[in-house]
Design a protein around this motif. Sequence first.
Motif, mmCIF file in Angstrom:
data_model
loop_
_atom_site.group_PDB
_atom_site.id
_atom_site.type_symbol
_atom_site.label_atom_id
_atom_site.label_comp_id
_atom_site.label_asym_id
_atom_site.label_seq_id
_atom_site.Cartn_x
_atom_site.Cartn_y
_atom_site.Cartn_z
ATOM 1 N N ARG A 47 0.950 -1.108 0.137
ATOM 2 C CA ARG A 47 0.313 0.076 -0.178
ATOM 3 C C ARG A 47 0.839 1.148 0.049
ATOM 4 N NH1 ARG A 47 -1.860 -3.298 3.828
ATOM 5 N NH2 ARG A 47 -3.778 -4.359 3.569
ATOM 6 N N GLN A 48 0.457 2.190 -0.815
ATOM 7 C CA GLN A 48 1.150 3.494 -0.815
ATOM 8 C C GLN A 48 1.375 4.116 0.405
ATOM 9 O OE1 GLN A 48 0.559 5.950 -4.469
ATOM 10 N NE2 GLN A 48 -0.674 4.054 -5.362
ATOM 11 N N ASP A 49 0.509 4.033 1.543
ATOM 12 C CA ASP A 49 0.779 4.664 2.434
ATOM 13 C C ASP A 49 1.289 3.741 3.797
ATOM 14 O OD1 ASP A 49 -1.315 3.021 2.828
ATOM 15 O OD2 ASP A 49 -2.955 4.631 3.507
ATOM 16 N N ASP A 50 1.602 2.553 3.323
ATOM 17 C CA ASP A 50 2.528 1.696 4.410
ATOM 18 C C ASP A 50 3.892 2.112 4.414
ATOM 19 O OD1 ASP A 50 0.059 -0.058 4.796
ATOM 20 O OD2 ASP A 50 1.127 -1.445 3.403
ATOM 21 N N PRO A 51 4.295 1.783 5.965
ATOM 22 C CA PRO A 51 5.850 2.381 6.159
ATOM 23 C C PRO A 51 6.778 1.857 5.338
ATOM 24 C CG PRO A 51 4.692 1.668 8.138
ATOM 25 C CD PRO A 51 3.785 1.390 6.958
ATOM 26 N N ASP A 52 6.667 0.729 4.567
ATOM 27 C CA ASP A 52 7.720 0.289 3.765
ATOM 28 C C ASP A 52 7.354 0.343 2.374
ATOM 29 O OD1 ASP A 52 5.554 -1.449 4.109
ATOM 30 O OD2 ASP A 52 6.494 -3.445 3.809
ATOM 31 N N ALA A 53 6.699 1.264 1.900
ATOM 32 C CA ALA A 53 6.137 1.607 0.469
ATOM 33 C C ALA A 53 7.566 2.324 -0.155
ATOM 34 C CB ALA A 53 4.994 2.721 0.423
ATOM 35 N N HIS A 54 8.117 3.123 0.514
ATOM 36 C CA HIS A 54 9.317 3.792 -0.292
ATOM 37 C C HIS A 54 10.640 3.377 0.625
ATOM 38 C CE1 HIS A 54 6.169 5.979 -2.239
ATOM 39 N NE2 HIS A 54 5.662 6.267 -1.249
ATOM 40 N N THR A 55 10.823 2.793 1.605
ATOM 41 C CA THR A 55 11.973 2.779 2.175
ATOM 42 C C THR A 55 11.593 1.068 2.738
ATOM 43 O OG1 THR A 55 12.316 4.680 2.860
ATOM 44 C CG2 THR A 55 13.739 3.137 3.939
ATOM 45 N N PRO A 56 12.866 0.217 2.410
ATOM 46 C CA PRO A 56 12.716 -1.386 2.722
ATOM 47 C C PRO A 56 12.528 -1.330 4.413
ATOM 48 C CG PRO A 56 14.685 -0.882 1.741
ATOM 49 C CD PRO A 56 14.026 0.329 1.474
ATOM 50 N N VAL A 57 11.874 -2.272 5.131
ATOM 51 C CA VAL A 57 12.068 -2.334 6.540
ATOM 52 C C VAL A 57 12.471 -3.975 6.492
ATOM 53 C CG1 VAL A 57 10.765 -2.504 8.564
ATOM 54 C CG2 VAL A 57 10.178 -0.967 6.835
ATOM 55 N N LYS A 58 13.711 -4.070 7.124
ATOM 56 C CA LYS A 58 14.323 -5.105 7.330
ATOM 57 C C LYS A 58 13.411 -6.350 8.146
ATOM 58 C CE LYS A 58 19.157 -3.592 7.260
ATOM 59 N NZ LYS A 58 20.578 -3.347 8.020
ATOM 60 N N GLN A 59 12.861 -5.817 9.249
ATOM 61 C CA GLN A 59 11.984 -6.852 10.040
ATOM 62 C C GLN A 59 10.907 -5.942 10.582
ATOM 63 O OE1 GLN A 59 12.637 -10.149 10.811
ATOM 64 N NE2 GLN A 59 14.822 -10.067 10.008
ATOM 65 N N THR A 60 9.813 -6.464 9.905
ATOM 66 C CA THR A 60 8.259 -5.961 10.135
ATOM 67 C C THR A 60 7.652 -7.217 10.591
ATOM 68 O OG1 THR A 60 8.653 -4.289 8.727
ATOM 69 C CG2 THR A 60 6.411 -4.921 9.176
ATOM 70 N N GLU A 61 6.979 -7.129 11.834
ATOM 71 C CA GLU A 61 5.838 -8.292 12.013
ATOM 72 C C GLU A 61 4.915 -8.245 10.913
ATOM 73 O OE1 GLU A 61 3.213 -9.537 15.728
ATOM 74 O OE2 GLU A 61 4.793 -7.970 15.994
ATOM 75 N N TRP A 62 4.382 -9.411 10.731
ATOM 76 C CA TRP A 62 3.234 -9.500 9.457
ATOM 77 C C TRP A 62 2.236 -9.125 9.980
ATOM 78 C CZ3 TRP A 62 3.961 -12.239 4.907
ATOM 79 C CH2 TRP A 62 2.770 -12.622 4.142
ATOM 80 N N ARG A 63 1.402 -8.048 9.207
ATOM 81 C CA ARG A 63 0.151 -7.395 9.640
ATOM 82 C C ARG A 63 -0.669 -8.394 9.607
ATOM 83 N NH1 ARG A 63 2.205 -3.366 6.167
ATOM 84 N NH2 ARG A 63 2.805 -1.272 7.429
ATOM 85 N N HIS A 64 -1.549 -8.353 10.694
ATOM 86 C CA HIS A 64 -2.823 -9.178 10.865
ATOM 87 C C HIS A 64 -3.688 -8.648 9.819
ATOM 88 C CE1 HIS A 64 -0.848 -11.690 13.864
ATOM 89 N NE2 HIS A 64 -0.870 -10.690 14.621
ATOM 90 N N ARG A 65 -4.444 -9.380 9.060
ATOM 91 C CA ARG A 65 -5.161 -8.803 8.397
ATOM 92 C C ARG A 65 -6.577 -7.987 8.914
ATOM 93 N NH1 ARG A 65 -5.997 -13.573 4.034
ATOM 94 N NH2 ARG A 65 -3.748 -13.159 4.218
ATOM 95 N N HIS A 66 -6.834 -8.551 9.984
ATOM 96 C CA HIS A 66 -7.997 -7.934 10.720
ATOM 97 C C HIS A 66 -7.603 -6.305 11.125
ATOM 98 C CE1 HIS A 66 -5.907 -9.290 14.101
ATOM 99 N NE2 HIS A 66 -6.239 -8.311 14.723
ATOM 100 N N GLN A 67 -6.342 -5.826 11.049
ATOM 101 C CA GLN A 67 -5.876 -4.704 11.194
ATOM 102 C C GLN A 67 -5.566 -3.878 10.014
ATOM 103 O OE1 GLN A 67 -2.346 -5.288 13.654
ATOM 104 N NE2 GLN A 67 -3.514 -5.880 15.508
ATOM 105 N N SER A 68 -5.670 -4.571 8.686
ATOM 106 C CA SER A 68 -5.218 -3.823 7.538
ATOM 107 C C SER A 68 -6.390 -3.541 6.659
ATOM 108 C CB SER A 68 -4.414 -5.030 6.720
ATOM 109 O OG SER A 68 -3.449 -5.470 7.420
ATOM 110 N N PRO A 69 -6.117 -2.203 6.082
ATOM 111 C CA PRO A 69 -7.298 -1.643 5.200
ATOM 112 C C PRO A 69 -7.074 -2.366 3.884
ATOM 113 C CG PRO A 69 -5.358 -0.188 5.350
ATOM 114 C CD PRO A 69 -4.853 -1.146 6.352
ATOM 115 N N GLU A 70 -7.987 -2.230 3.026
ATOM 116 C CA GLU A 70 -8.094 -2.933 1.634
ATOM 117 C C GLU A 70 -7.047 -2.802 0.922
ATOM 118 O OE1 GLU A 70 -10.781 0.126 -1.177
ATOM 119 O OE2 GLU A 70 -11.763 -1.414 0.295
ATOM 120 N N ARG A 71 -6.584 -3.589 0.126
ATOM 121 C CA ARG A 71 -5.368 -3.689 -0.885
ATOM 122 C C ARG A 71 -6.076 -3.905 -2.084
ATOM 123 N NH1 ARG A 71 -2.533 -6.985 1.521
ATOM 124 N NH2 ARG A 71 -0.961 -5.848 2.251
ATOM 125 N N THR A 72 -5.728 -2.619 -3.158
ATOM 126 C CA THR A 72 -6.216 -2.813 -4.475
ATOM 127 C C THR A 72 -4.987 -2.614 -5.388
ATOM 128 O OG1 THR A 72 -6.720 -0.534 -4.928
ATOM 129 C CG2 THR A 72 -8.348 -1.911 -3.592
#
Length: 749
Positions: A47-72
């Motif tokens: 997602r374009q507004d996710d923290p790793d959209a423009h800078t790679p993040v080495k270790q990011t805990e997998w986002r649980h789907r119930h916390q995530s907005p839709e992805r198109t």
Amino acid sequence: MTHPSHAGRNFRSLSVRDLLDARDAYHVHLANLENVVATAIGLYRIRQDDPDAHTPVKQTEWRHRHQSPERTLENTIVQPWSWPCVLVFVKEWQTQQALIEADPDQVVPRFLYLPDGRIVPTCVILAPEQQEAPPSLRDVAFPHDMLGGGYPLVTDTQGHEHIGSAGCLVTDGNNIYVLTNQHVSGEPGNTVYTISNGQRQAIGQAITNQLRKRGFAEVYPDWSGTNAYLNLDAGLIRIEDLSKWTAQIFGLGELGAPVNLNPENISLDLIGLPVCAHGAASGKMYGEVQALFYRYCSMGGFDYVSELLIGSRPGQPALQTMPGDSGTIWCLDPDRALGQQKSGGSPIKAPTLLRPLALQWGGHVVQEAQGSAQLRFALASCLSIVCHKLDVDLVTSWNTGHREYWGEVGHYKIAGSACDILQLPNLKTLMSNNKDAIAFGDDQLVQGTTHIHGGGQFVPLADVADLVWRTTRPRDESNHFADMDQPGQGAFDGQTLLDLCQDEHNVSITLWNNFYDALNMDAKRGALPFRVWQMYDEMVAALKQQDVASFVCIAGTMAHYVGDACQPLHVSYLHHGHPDQPSEHGVHSAYETAMVNRFTAEIVDGVNQKLAGITLNPPIAGGKQAALAVIAMMRHSLQFLPPETIIAAYNTGSQMHNSLNYMWQQLGEQTIQLMVDGAQCLASIWESAWREATGEQSIPSTALGTIPTRQLQQLYSQPGLAPSYQFQDPRFAQELTATSADKTSQVPA
């Protein structure tokens, strides 16, 4: 971007084969989930507004789907750190918690596990439906002579009109064909039409060499595709008149070599490539390759796959491809491809010519309880594989060299030049302030960044007669020509209209009708001089009512007819060559469109040089005198550049490899002079109408400004403004007779 249970695993090492194996192994499971509409392979979309959209993040805990907005496809991007995955398209975005509470069996697994230990991530994508209704193809106006890729194709199937797009030109070494979809071209022997100038014209017939569906394993023998078919959907149309076609794509330009995709080199490096196309329904489209091997349907134990999915490009409007775009060619976008670095690949350099990539065959239509809906992306086949299976090669050098959008250079140049050479100060101010609404400027003509009109867009006035009125006023066609050199019959025995009009009393509606009656012509009665007569009188009447906007609108639209009058093929019965010589029927388009547009820069420079210091013709008064001025120009045009000379140059040039160059060498200088004559005549008529209505004295300076194009568009869209002239309409006979004190003769002695 690693899951805690898979820390350290490098998903980016997964290959196309790995992804296809995982998708194949889990296909039955995924296809039976109620919310899933399709699957594909690609790169994980961030997602374009996710923290790793423009800078790679080495270790990011997998986002649980119930916390995530839709992805198109529209709100996500791929980056070099996006890992390979299986894309799972769903029709509704549902949180994981809601799914677990409702039916845990409907949850899309986060990872697909293969027996040999390979692990493949999934990426769930919401596939939104298109919100906008497709435009009517009849609202899209195309130039009326040169044809190419991106033009509409029309066939009749079971009593219904079926519409698609011309793709590109291809050859089997013997004949040249238009490549499109099989479902557009139809069965072998089917006649295919295009829409040009608002009218149908046959372009050729579908041939037997076609592609529909092929077994996936037949095309990609080394990859997983159990019980799957690949939809290639390609058909060929044998062109009847090749002189009317160019290898360029309308709205895009010249083509280079196709991108050579094959089973040995297709990779995930294709994901994110910027592409562009021109569809007959949607016009110019921008997109990017977003997924490969899109599995869109399962039926009877078999699955159906599209090689490429093309979706919206970040920073561009959402892709809204329409049904009439089937057959469109998608090309690498040279404006965006320069230096683009793909994950694990080398920089992709911008091509000097457009490199065609894919043949669009449709979109994904989902059947729902409330009806069907099309998803917001295009499905396409690899063009190189289509050409290989059809055993044809791309044609890139036939009739090329046109501007990106070819069109009506002559009309716009004549109208724009007339604005420049006016001598009455207030009239010059008014027309200069509105020049951009009357014509395109020299820079625009030379650069080729002119127009695609339709869907309610404003049309510069000098070509309203072609791009608007020929569609909305079909009977206007007779106003664009007059066969002044046609020998008469009966009482007119051998005399032409030019002969008759040496006596100005014979510039008469009744006499011209008698002349055409003697030829047994019920249609195609050219009325060009009377059209100028009528419009001149309406210009004067508008000024006397202080209606400056109507004056400008009528003056600008009149420019088209005066421009026609200075071209020999518009004032001769040989307008399409000798009637008994079918091989000459392409001369009109070759001369007035193909040659003129090929040498636009030379024409612009030549006209400007000849117009320097030019004086206008003496003032006239009354619409009949305007008609006589036009007839005088017609006479000069036929003498200065006889139609037989144009036809001879066309015939000789047609036998050469570069026919347009030959025609320009033979006809270029005379063509420039004829455009100068047209501009001089037009400006003189404008000034005469302005003088007759005392415009310099009666029109205040506050009324000489720029008129909004919306107001001008409303005016030329009204049937009552300069209604198309018809000989058979007694209203015009009464009006034009009333404006002249001359008595008209009926038949010459």
